[in-house]
Design a protein around this motif. Sequence first.
Motif, PDB file in Angstrom:
ATOM      1  N   GLY A 424      10.402  32.051  18.137  1.00 31.77           N
ATOM      2  CA  GLY A 424       9.969  31.624  19.088  1.00 31.77           C
ATOM      3  C   GLY A 424       9.448  31.161  19.134  1.00 31.77           C
ATOM      4  O   GLY A 424       8.932  30.730  17.848  1.00 31.77           O
ATOM      5  N   PRO A 425       8.736  29.936  19.624  1.00 37.34           N
ATOM      6  CA  PRO A 425       6.989  28.885  19.666  1.00 37.34           C
ATOM      7  C   PRO A 425       6.087  29.558  19.651  1.00 37.34           C
ATOM      8  O   PRO A 425       5.650  30.592  19.824  1.00 37.34           O
ATOM      9  CB  PRO A 425       7.453  28.791  20.698  1.00 37.34           C
ATOM     10  N   ASN A 443       6.713  32.557   6.542  1.00 40.60           N
ATOM     11  CA  ASN A 443       8.019  33.524   6.349  1.00 40.60           C
ATOM     12  C   ASN A 443       8.151  33.900   7.651  1.00 40.60           C
ATOM     13  O   ASN A 443       8.023  35.040   7.713  1.00 40.60           O
ATOM     14  CB  ASN A 443       8.010  34.115   4.821  1.00 40.60           C
ATOM     15  N   ASN A 444       8.580  33.612   8.524  1.00 44.20           N
ATOM     16  CA  ASN A 444       9.294  34.122   9.660  1.00 44.20           C
ATOM     17  C   ASN A 444       9.687  33.161  10.482  1.00 44.20           C
ATOM     18  O   ASN A 444      11.288  32.667   9.956  1.00 44.20           O
ATOM     19  CB  ASN A 444       7.712  34.493  11.289  1.00 44.20           C
ATOM     20  N   ARG A 445      10.264  33.576  11.976  1.00 41.11           N
ATOM     21  CA  ARG A 445      11.343  32.725  12.491  1.00 41.11           C
ATOM     22  C   ARG A 445      11.282  32.720  14.050  1.00 41.11           C
ATOM     23  O   ARG A 445      11.823  31.969  14.810  1.00 41.11           O
ATOM     24  CB  ARG A 445      12.217  34.084  13.227  1.00 41.11           C
ATOM     25  N   PHE A 446       9.696  31.856  13.803  1.00 41.28           N
ATOM     26  CA  PHE A 446       9.589  30.437  14.838  1.00 41.28           C
ATOM     27  C   PHE A 446      10.398  29.599  14.585  1.00 41.28           C
ATOM     28  O   PHE A 446      10.636  29.098  13.438  1.00 41.28           O
ATOM     29  CB  PHE A 446       7.843  30.425  14.393  1.00 41.28           C
ATOM     30  N   SER A 447      10.320  29.007  16.197  1.00 43.59           N
ATOM     31  CA  SER A 447      11.823  27.211  15.827  1.00 43.59           C
ATOM     32  C   SER A 447      10.362  26.912  17.256  1.00 43.59           C
ATOM     33  O   SER A 447       8.996  27.391  17.153  1.00 43.59           O
ATOM     34  CB  SER A 447      12.623  28.410  16.744  1.00 43.59           C
ATOM     35  N   GLY A 448      10.718  25.649  17.872  1.00 43.09           N
ATOM     36  CA  GLY A 448      10.360  24.923  18.618  1.00 43.09           C
ATOM     37  C   GLY A 448       9.737  23.946  18.082  1.00 43.09           C
ATOM     38  O   GLY A 448       9.831  23.660  16.488  1.00 43.09           O
ATOM     39  N   VAL A 463      -6.738  26.756   6.303  1.00 46.72           N
ATOM     40  CA  VAL A 463      -5.649  27.036   6.039  1.00 46.72           C
ATOM     41  C   VAL A 463      -4.671  27.024   7.195  1.00 46.72           C
ATOM     42  O   VAL A 463      -5.356  27.410   7.906  1.00 46.72           O
ATOM     43  CB  VAL A 463      -5.916  28.889   5.251  1.00 46.72           C
ATOM     44  N   LEU A 464      -3.447  25.817   6.998  1.00 45.26           N
ATOM     45  CA  LEU A 464      -2.586  26.342   8.284  1.00 45.26           C
ATOM     46  C   LEU A 464      -1.047  26.658   7.707  1.00 45.26           C
ATOM     47  O   LEU A 464      -0.857  25.446   6.409  1.00 45.26           O
ATOM     48  CB  LEU A 464      -2.987  24.968   8.359  1.00 45.26           C
ATOM     49  N   ASP A 465      -0.682  27.713   7.257  1.00 46.21           N
ATOM     50  CA  ASP A 465       0.407  27.668   6.593  1.00 46.21           C
ATOM     51  C   ASP A 465       1.282  28.213   8.219  1.00 46.21           C
ATOM     52  O   ASP A 465       1.903  29.364   8.152  1.00 46.21           O
ATOM     53  CB  ASP A 465       0.685  29.407   5.531  1.00 46.21           C
ATOM     54  N   LEU A 466       2.591  27.453   7.899  1.00 45.25           N
ATOM     55  CA  LEU A 466       4.343  27.830   8.805  1.00 45.25           C
ATOM     56  C   LEU A 466       5.235  27.701   7.694  1.00 45.25           C
ATOM     57  O   LEU A 466       6.492  27.501   8.431  1.00 45.25           O
ATOM     58  CB  LEU A 466       3.385  26.779   9.847  1.00 45.25           C
ATOM     59  N   ARG A 467       4.902  28.171   6.344  1.00 46.60           N
ATOM     60  CA  ARG A 467       6.219  27.621   5.695  1.00 46.60           C
ATOM     61  C   ARG A 467       7.548  28.527   6.327  1.00 46.60           C
ATOM     62  O   ARG A 467       7.014  29.745   6.708  1.00 46.60           O
ATOM     63  CB  ARG A 467       4.747  28.055   4.221  1.00 46.60           C
ATOM     64  N   LEU A 468       8.841  28.443   5.472  1.00 49.21           N
ATOM     65  CA  LEU A 468       9.756  28.960   5.906  1.00 49.21           C
ATOM     66  C   LEU A 468      10.319  29.365   7.254  1.00 49.21           C
ATOM     67  O   LEU A 468      10.104  30.593   7.430  1.00 49.21           O
ATOM     68  CB  LEU A 468       9.017  30.014   4.406  1.00 49.21           C
ATOM     69  N   ASN A 469       9.697  28.766   8.082  1.00 50.51           N
ATOM     70  CA  ASN A 469      10.622  29.073   9.932  1.00 50.51           C
ATOM     71  C   ASN A 469      11.529  27.964   9.465  1.00 50.51           C
ATOM     72  O   ASN A 469      11.761  27.342   9.248  1.00 50.51           O
ATOM     73  CB  ASN A 469       9.139  28.771  10.729  1.00 50.51           C
TER      74      ASN A 469
END
Length: 849
Positions: A424-425, A443-448, A463-469
């Motif tokens: 989800g978002p 490395n989750n399944r976040f979207s939006g 630190v802002l780490d949103l990789r692999l989504n």
Amino acid sequence: MGLLFVLLTISIFSSPSVTTSSSSKPEAEALLKWKTSFINQNNPLISSWSSLIHQNTTTAPCTWYGVRCDDGLNVKQLNLSSSRLNGTLNYFMFSSFTSLTHLDLKTNDISGGIPPEITYLSKLLFLDLSGNHFSGTIPPEIGLLTSLETLRLNQNQFSGSIPASLGNLTKLVYLRADDNKLSGYIPQEMGKLVNLVNVNISFNFQKGPIPATLGTLTNLSTLYLYQNNLSGPIPPSLGNLTSLTILSVYMNELSGRIPDDLGKMKSLIVLMIGHNKFTGSIPASLSNLAKLEILDVHENLLSGFIPPQLEKLDSLIELSFSHNEFSGQIPASLGNLSKLEQLYLNDNLLTGFIPEELGNMNSLVEIYVVENRLQGQIPYSIGNLTNLEIFVLHDNQFSGFFPETISHCEKLRYLTLSNNSVMGPVPQSVCNLKSLQILDLGNNRFSGVLPQCLGNFSSNLQVLDLRLNGFRGNIPATFDQNNDLRSLNLNSNRLQGSVPWDLIKCRKLEVLDLGNNMLTGTFPHWVDTLPELQVLVLRGNKLKGTLDNSNNKTPFPKMRILDLSSNEFSGNLPKNYFKNFKAMMGVNGDSSGPLYMGRNSSMSMYQDKLVLVVKGSRRELERILVVYTTMDLSVNKFQGKIPDTIGRLSSLRFLNLSHNSLTGGIPIHLRDLRMLESLDLSSNKMVGKIPLELRTLTFLSVVNFSQNQFQGSIPEGGQFNTFGNNSYEGNMGLCGFPLTKSCGDDEVSSSPIPIEDDDDDDDSGFFNGFTWEAVALGYGFGSVIGLGIGWLMFHYGRPRWVIMIVERERFRQERKAIKTPQVEVSATSRAFRRKKLSQVSDVNFTMSF
């Protein structure tokens, strides 16, 4: 008459009122003698210690600094702590201080040993020698000071065993010998010290078991034995210590089960038995320790379930069960621990959900449940933890949506949820966490769409780490001026648009990873003005334009990793950048600094992660060595020659310029890249010969010159004797080993390599005294290739090119033997081995991925 007058005069001026009798003031004379042995005799603190001829002999030395006397003017106390004394006790006349009860010399610069003459201080009650440089063994004569109540020998360099004679000090109340180099066993005789209240023998090298006799010390309040080499079980007799408030034995080699008898220690406040080898389960009897505030059993081999009876420990502040083999679910009853502030359950085998009841623990400040098998949705009740500052959940199997109630945790500083399956978002409410310093949702399944508020999140965010989504849309372009952002990782999402110019406000940025998205536009030249930037990854996007038109005179002063591969960049290679990558030139190396990036900041609990293609393989780095230097400009449209300025990058380890349209020859200056481990120039339009000078690159383990227009002979010697055919294929003009095409011949030879003439002897030194050990040494510098070839040899048989080496060397040695005495061949062989072994011993660090 004249003689009589002279004698009378001498008698008058020799009156005791102006001279000192050595027998009347022995303590003063002893202190003066000791002072003369100090290295710093001019110490102003003891300036009052001066010749008695100018002082009142009645009160001296009782008026001197640090000296206290009894009613009979006998020295009773020497209080000389923190007095800058620099000397030894070798010149201290113990026999002159028979009335001394108190000797305090802590925190000085006194060295040497404790003289056996200390036995003269028979009335001594207090002895503090801590915080000095004493060495040698603790003399057994200390056991004769039978009036001693306090003995402090901590923070010195004492070695050897604790003398068994300490068992004679039956009046001893306080004993400290921690932070020394003591070894041997804890003497059983310590069980005689029935008046002991505090014992600290930590930070030593004590071995063997904890004596069961310590169970007789029923007055004991604190027992510190941590950071030693103690082994065996905790003796059940310690359960008799009903007055004990602190038991700390962590960081030893203790084993066995935790005894049930520990549940009898009703006064216990702190129980620290972590970092040992305890097995079995947590005894339910520990729930009887009603006063317990800290229970630490981390890093053992404990198993079983977490006892639900622990809910009885309503005084508990810290609970650490991490790094064990606990299984089952987190007991919902833990929610009753309303005073708990730290909960550490990481690195276990826990399953199931986080119970909703944990939301009742409203004193919680830190939660670590890292690397378990927890699943399900993160409970909404987490929002009740208004004192929460650290919430670390990464490497589990959490799913579902992220609770918006997290915004209630306004004190939250670290939130890491990476390596789960949360979807989800990202809730907009996350931006209300104004104290947040680390946000790691990678490395989750976040979207939006990424919330634009993440740009002006807070000046505290580092630190802002949103990789692999699965995020889409544009990168936020609302960054605050003077923000603290150090690492921004958005790799492997579906982000579009250009790299926002607003990032220029992030002056503390060290890592910028926007790789593997769908970004468009030109190269963001303004990024070369960021003074702290060390890692820039833009690979796998649709960026275009040129790189060689920067106007910055000192671009990228700290750049270590530059990955611009798989884009549409064109024009010449950026020679101005090559001239200014100072961190790749070795000028910023500091062996005393941190080993990994980020370790010198408050973000030590977060490791920068990076995915790179190194030596032809995709590698995910869980943390980045500060000496890791790489440049990948492959799969673009670069043209022209490789500039000579690239030779300045002497600390560069991995260089990939493949799959471009580069022309010209290989610059000889590449020989100056003395740390280079991997070089890929494949699939270009380069011409000319492979420079012989590249043989000096002793760390080189992978090269790829394939699919170019190189010609001439392949260099022999050094690491070039470990590279296979695939390093050169697609170059019709190349010849020589390992290719089957011989130089000077237009056809492929199927017969053994012919004997070469004398002109080739210059290059044969590598093979003089050739042995498989020499091949192994070569593989040592190119471990990846070496291991690969070794596997092929055993799996498919002897590779043809290796057979060619052996056959060529055999013919050379046979010819050499005709014109050279055998003793010279042997000498050459020994010299070769010495040279190779010297090269191996000179290697301080080699990266092999």
